[in-house]
Design an enzyme around this catalytic site. Structure first.
Site, mmCIF file in Angstrom:
data_model
loop_
_atom_site.group_PDB
_atom_site.id
_atom_site.type_symbol
_atom_site.label_atom_id
_atom_site.label_comp_id
_atom_site.label_asym_id
_atom_site.label_seq_id
_atom_site.Cartn_x
_atom_site.Cartn_y
_atom_site.Cartn_z
ATOM 1 N N HIS A 128 107.418 107.718 -47.050
ATOM 2 C CA HIS A 128 106.257 108.518 -47.436
ATOM 3 C C HIS A 128 105.872 108.319 -48.901
ATOM 4 O O HIS A 128 104.967 108.988 -49.386
ATOM 5 C CB HIS A 128 106.554 110.012 -47.219
ATOM 6 C CG HIS A 128 106.553 110.426 -45.772
ATOM 7 N ND1 HIS A 128 107.269 109.778 -44.806
ATOM 8 C CD2 HIS A 128 105.897 111.437 -45.133
ATOM 9 C CE1 HIS A 128 107.069 110.380 -43.631
ATOM 10 N NE2 HIS A 128 106.245 111.382 -43.810
ATOM 11 N N GLU A 177 94.346 109.267 -39.124
ATOM 12 C CA GLU A 177 93.883 108.890 -40.460
ATOM 13 C C GLU A 177 92.822 107.795 -40.422
ATOM 14 O O GLU A 177 91.868 107.808 -41.203
ATOM 15 C CB GLU A 177 95.068 108.446 -41.324
ATOM 16 C CG GLU A 177 96.092 109.541 -41.614
ATOM 17 C CD GLU A 177 97.060 109.791 -40.455
ATOM 18 O OE1 GLU A 177 97.038 109.022 -39.459
ATOM 19 O OE2 GLU A 177 97.852 110.754 -40.543
ATOM 20 N N HIS A 201 79.232 84.106 -30.862
ATOM 21 C CA HIS A 201 79.737 84.973 -29.802
ATOM 22 C C HIS A 201 78.596 85.309 -28.843
ATOM 23 O O HIS A 201 78.101 86.441 -28.816
ATOM 24 C CB HIS A 201 80.340 86.230 -30.398
ATOM 25 C CG HIS A 201 81.612 85.989 -31.152
ATOM 26 N ND1 HIS A 201 81.654 85.782 -32.505
ATOM 27 C CD2 HIS A 201 82.895 85.909 -30.719
ATOM 28 C CE1 HIS A 201 82.919 85.589 -32.890
ATOM 29 N NE2 HIS A 201 83.689 85.665 -31.833
ATOM 30 N N HIS A 237 83.479 83.647 -24.428
ATOM 31 C CA HIS A 237 83.570 84.622 -25.508
ATOM 32 C C HIS A 237 83.008 84.067 -26.815
ATOM 33 O O HIS A 237 82.296 84.734 -27.542
ATOM 34 C CB HIS A 237 85.021 85.053 -25.708
ATOM 35 C CG HIS A 237 85.175 86.116 -26.740
ATOM 36 N ND1 HIS A 237 84.935 87.438 -26.474
ATOM 37 C CD2 HIS A 237 85.498 86.049 -28.047
ATOM 38 C CE1 HIS A 237 85.120 88.143 -27.564
ATOM 39 N NE2 HIS A 237 85.460 87.328 -28.541
#
Lengths: 704, 704
Positions: B502, B438, B48, B294
């Site tokens: 959840h 979070e 890179h 890149h």
């Protein structure tokens, strides 16, 4: 004198001369929604009532005045979509479905909120209810399952892209058959979450003006006042990321001002709209405006203060409010009827487009023959490369397919799709540039899939490792039975020089354990076709295709696309085998080579290819037994931490650490996962077992 | 005439009359850094390089003019910290360490970039190198391991909180012993990521003016131009979230303007600074300004164009540039010496504080005796509740501990810590309100832990399910050997009414497979103490304590805090046992009750408590065998998908789906995971095994 609905100096505000709603009746309706919420909380002994109470006016504005919906047919194709991103306020959505005429949402169902006693008394069996703690997609009138905060906003962005795409594809200047606007409600929590910020940036970039985000700005979160954790200027931030911003200052009381803001938002062109609505959590109750109102129940006094005169029973509306809602159902039916007429006219005027629309609405496409006959490459390719070629053919053949990547499209080898890009000027495009926003990509894909069953088959793509950023989105797709296909390239330590930060070694353990997700790791090009076959026939679950960066060393013999649908199959049989090697992905080639060397070294070995463990476990016990056979040693070979394999295997050739920054080939050598490593470890193990007998207490071991 | 360094109308700009750096020599130094990058890419055949080339001037400004660092002692406590959030540009960091005088970063190490041939020729063994594809914390001069985009910014926020906290705790108006400023470089990618947006919002909210974020604004990403995926006004967004914004328009060439912006940022009080530096990816090479720059390599022509006259060898500096950097090491040594003198004065003037600082710098604290003697509750408590009480005692006793939650502090039952809150006015506080963010919480915790070994013991807290949002941060902590303690309450289907969204059922599979993470699931209060003992003695790995929402039904007999450190141990022995039940968490109580009923039903049963599988696997084979014993049936009992258990077990009582929105107790009943369910399933299994013999090919099965 109405409060100005828009304090945003950069937006023009068409202030109406007089109210567009019936303010006296609105007020009564809002009060009764609040009472319903209090009743639900009191019956359940708790719940997230505070924000539901605060949001009652915006809900009344939406359900009574703004949304195009048909209570008699919750699945009407051209309905507006509503997403409750702050899903803990679910009871508000249930209350709205109840009062606005959705027949399934009875007062009895409301009383089952929280599922206090969900056992069928007659049969003694557990039963299913509708009013869960968070909205779930199975319930008619609920568009998406929202739960963990922030994702609902991304789902809504997906729904908005879906509607934009259909509109651009099918609407004609003289005849619009797609009109669906997306309404999403968010609290203070969702817009703090990374996934929401990613999704809102995408919506602004794409100029999704068919999306309105209603911000329940009550300045309170679970733990305390919002200014403990937020001090941003949210309106300025939203403008900076390309949104039209509208303020409503009296959101606790004015259904009229909210309705006008919603109309303005719907009319605004070129940008999604963010309506910043000031509200009070638990408005007018004893805990109003405090964090205590976020979750809990309400006192008798709160209930009495909110009750309507003469109505003693809980979960009950006054005659006046029943009247207020009474024509909602007929209005909805008329809307749908008018649309049906438009679709009829459309079919006459645009017969070809109309047939295409019908197929989309039915979720139909057919690529079975194509996949069964698609040719294997005659040269050796990486599974990501062959996958790219196949994907491009599929994208051309399946108009339902809408794909997108997180800025690794070239590395994913998904091919040049520049002519199909979805952007603000080409909303009929079917390739979305999600940017470097993996979680939003996964959750937007869920929104696309949720638009209408089969109408969109979303495909997402990035490196496998980065699906950990998007894992909560992948999970919600699996939990919600949504058909989404995730293309995860650069799997395992074969990822290469980027190093251990980019090399998944434990991520398969998550996705293989995730209920209702097909994690498929094909060993070669032939199995890539099988992986797509498995993904496309699975109507009620997402799939993840786990692909390799580097080409195989040689073609793997005996692989079979049809057998991929069984999850695992015998690749190399050996009647005298002492050892069964089970493998997949890049390591399958090494396992096959290793089996030859083990055979030559008098350790008769057979090889099983198992690209998808969950599909294999759905096969009959007989089939599973025939594949696993009864060799004394059953050894998995995979460049991951061997978590899932132990259920089938006596031992594993596997990783026991993170990877290393080195070329893929070198890493397989470094970690003993190439042919030589496998042969060495299996040989040592088999010989020591023969010498020492198998340990009595160890059911499985990692070979070193 | 220098270009104005600040085009931001809201910020004042102290423009210097004349350059503060030596522009001619800077230019040569920048050119040689670029040549080093080209040499590295060419030797490796890729890399890179483009952003590394574009960022060379900002790197020279930092390393030569701005950063307080000492090349002879990379671990100098009061050094400024540098974080390369766009870690793929790692070769720039290696080049800077090389030129600026860090002795370990030799030209030979630079040549090993990408680890092309990392086998020791003498021994034939794989060896470790320094120049990985992304920076890794083990390398001196690298503060944190950055990899997946966005997290480096959060790490930097953690480092800034650490420095702020130490400064507020120890600095005195007349004597500053903590001066560390945090510099973080980001590309276009990181600031799209959700985690970065979360972290930047926190930094703005907390007013972290010891943090400077340098934005390498080159408008190009992997796939193409940035405007394909971003159309935000980044400066406005940053201002809206509380940052000071500075523009540098000629970042390709002007070390001077960058240096002045950096000075301004360092002097700015009350807000973190964002320096928006316009650059060109791959500046002055054949692929400059395009996505092709890149990742890839460079042509001979590119190398020749950048080479200095007379220098033919690769990886080589001119005499002039060596001279330019030559006093960097002595300057750094002088800085450290001056600081050592300050610390000496401090020890005389503030002896008590000085002793406290010494302990912090050494990472020392002692709670062994306290933990060994901390009393069990005499009433039945949920593990989250008892954990909260213990945590509060620890927080008082361990000054190194810095804790924080994601807006569920009350539900996590972490106790009232309002007097210890870290905010812009109380930077000596040790409890951080992370907001509903979070992933940032997990990654900021890593930054805190990385400040200096043992100096901070970060504790994070939220519901277990929401650690899926932060999992990529938890992973980076484990990969980086950072001691962080994650408190994950509301585990399993016992989470309750919030429902399946959840309720983690598969998340343990991820964390148990994650190398170097201790996932500990205590079965009662006694084991909670053991869990903390295990977490606190683990110096080089993070731990996650998985805790239950609801209280147990009764105290679990025979649990032992000391034995938790072995991961698993015999809870109920039975010499005649046919069945071993292995359990943990909430289900341990049910397993113990079930064993009594099974014994009574003539199925002799023993019980093993296994709160931490990874610790158990680190024990001797003899110990493991003694715990697992040799019963014909070894059955795990846990309300998760049973992935990891199969390595020990013949069968599992477990989940095979997502959960349900119902109270925790009801869910254990609904899914057959309470005492009755366990007894029923085990009984049926044992009886059918006796009747039919054990299947030959199935090594493990899920009991229905």
């Amino acid at each position: 004198m109405p409060v100005p609905i828009n304090s945003d100096p950069t937006a023009s505000v068409p202030v109406a001369d007089k109210p567009i709603t019936d303010e006296r009746k609105d007020s009564q309706a809002v009060r009764e929604i609040r009472k319903l919420v209090i009743d639900i909380c009191r019956q359940n002994g708790g719940g997230h009532g505070g924000s539901a109470i605060g949001m009652a006016p915006m809900a009344v504005a939406l359900w009574r005045y703004i949304m195009r919906h048909n209570p008699s047919n919750a699945e009407w194709f051209d309905r507006d979509r509503f997403v409750l991103s702050n899903g803990h306020a679910a009871m508000l959505q249930y209350a709205m479905l109840h009062v606005s005429g959705y027949p399934h949402m009875t007062a009895d169902e409301l009383k089952m909120y929280g599922n206090a006693k969900a056992v069928d008394e007659a049969t003694g069996k557990w039963k299913s209810t509708l009013c869960h703690g968070h909205p779930e997609i199975e319930v008619p009138g609920v568009e998406v399952t929202t739960g963990p905060l922030g994702q609902g906003i991304a789902n809504a962005v997906g729904l908005a892209i879906a509607s934009k795409n259909l509109a651009a594809t099918f609407n004609r200047p003289d005849l619009r058959v797609i009109n669906s606007h997306i309404y999403c409600v968010t609290g203070d929590g969702c817009i703090q979450e990374g996934v929401a910020n990613e999704a809102m940036a995408i919506a602004g970039h794409l100029g999704l003006d068919n999306l309105t985000l209603l911000y329940d700005n009550n300045q309170v979160t679970c733990d305390g006042p919002l200014n403990w954790i937020v001090s941003e200027d949210t309106n300025s931030k939203m403008r900076a990321i390309g949104w039209n911003v509208i303020d409503v200052l009296d959101g606790d009381v004015s259904v009229d001002n909210i309705s006008r803001a919603l109309r303005e938002a719907r009319a605004y062109k070129g940008k999604p709209s963010f309506i910043n609505i000031r509200t009070t959590i638990g408005y007018n109750t004893s805990t109003a405006g405090t964090f205590k109102s976020h979750h809990g129940t309400y006192s008798e006094e709160d209930a009495a203060n909110t009750a309507s005169p003469g109505i003693a029973a809980t979960h009950t509306l006054t005659e006046e409010t029943r009247e207020y809602w009474s024509n909602n159902a007929s209005k909805g039916a008329a809307l749908e009827k008018s649309w049906v007429n438009d679709v009829k006219s459309y079919s006459k005027k645009y017969p070809e487009l109309s047939r295409a629309l019908e197929l989309r609405m039915a979720g139909r496409y057919d690529v079975k023959d194509f996949l069964e006959s698609f040719e294997k490459p005659d040269n050796i390719q990486a599974t990501r490369q062959y996958n790219g070629a196949l994907f491009n053919e599929l994208l051309s053949r399946v108009p339902n397919m809408v794909a997108g990547g997180a800025d690794l499209w070239n590395s994913n080898q998904m091919g040049d799709q520049s002519h199909r890009i979805f952007d603000r000027d080409h909303a009929d495009g079917r390739v979305i540039r999600y940017g470097i926003r993996e979680h939003a990509m996964a959750s937007i894909s869920n929104g696309l899939a949720a638009y209408s069953p089969g109408c969109f088959i979303p495909v997402s793509a990035t490196f496998f490792m980065f699906y950990l950023y998007g894992a909560a989105g992948v999970r919600m797709g699996a939990l919600s039975n949504l058909k989404v296909i995730h293309i995860a390239t650069h799997d395992s330590i074969g990822e290469g020089q980027n190093g251990p930060t980019h090399q998944p070694v434990e991520l398969d353990s998550l996705f293989r354990a995730m209920p209702n997700l097909q994690y498929i790791r094909p060993g070669d090009s032939e199995e890539v076709v099988g992986a797509w076959m498995a993904a496309l026939v699975a109507e009620d679950r997402p799939s993840m295709l786990s692909l390799a960066r580097d080409p195989a060393l040689s073609l793997v013999p005996n692989t079979d696309r049809q057998k991929v649908l069984k999850g695992g199959y015998v690749l190399v049989e050996n009647a005298d085998a002492q050892v069964t090697l089970i493998s997949c992905g890049s390591e399958l080639q090494f396992a096959v080579e290793a089996s030859k060397q083990l055979n030559a070294a008098d350790i008769p070995t057979r090889v099983v290819s198992m690209p998808c463990i969950s599909l294999f476990e759905e096969q009959s016990e007989e089939y599973q037994d025939s594949v696993l056979s009864g060799t004394p040693h059953v050894i998995s070979v995979e460049a991951y931490i061997a978590t899932t394999w132990a259920r089938f295997c006596t031992a594993s050739v596997a990783m026991d650490s993170y990877g290393y920054s080195g070329a893929g080939r070198e890493n397989f050598d470094r970690f003993g996962l190439d042919t030589d490593g496998i042969v060495r470890k299996v040989q040592a193990h088999v010989r020591s077992s023969v010498a020492n007998g198998l340990s009595r207490h160890r059911r499985w071991q990692l070979l070193k």
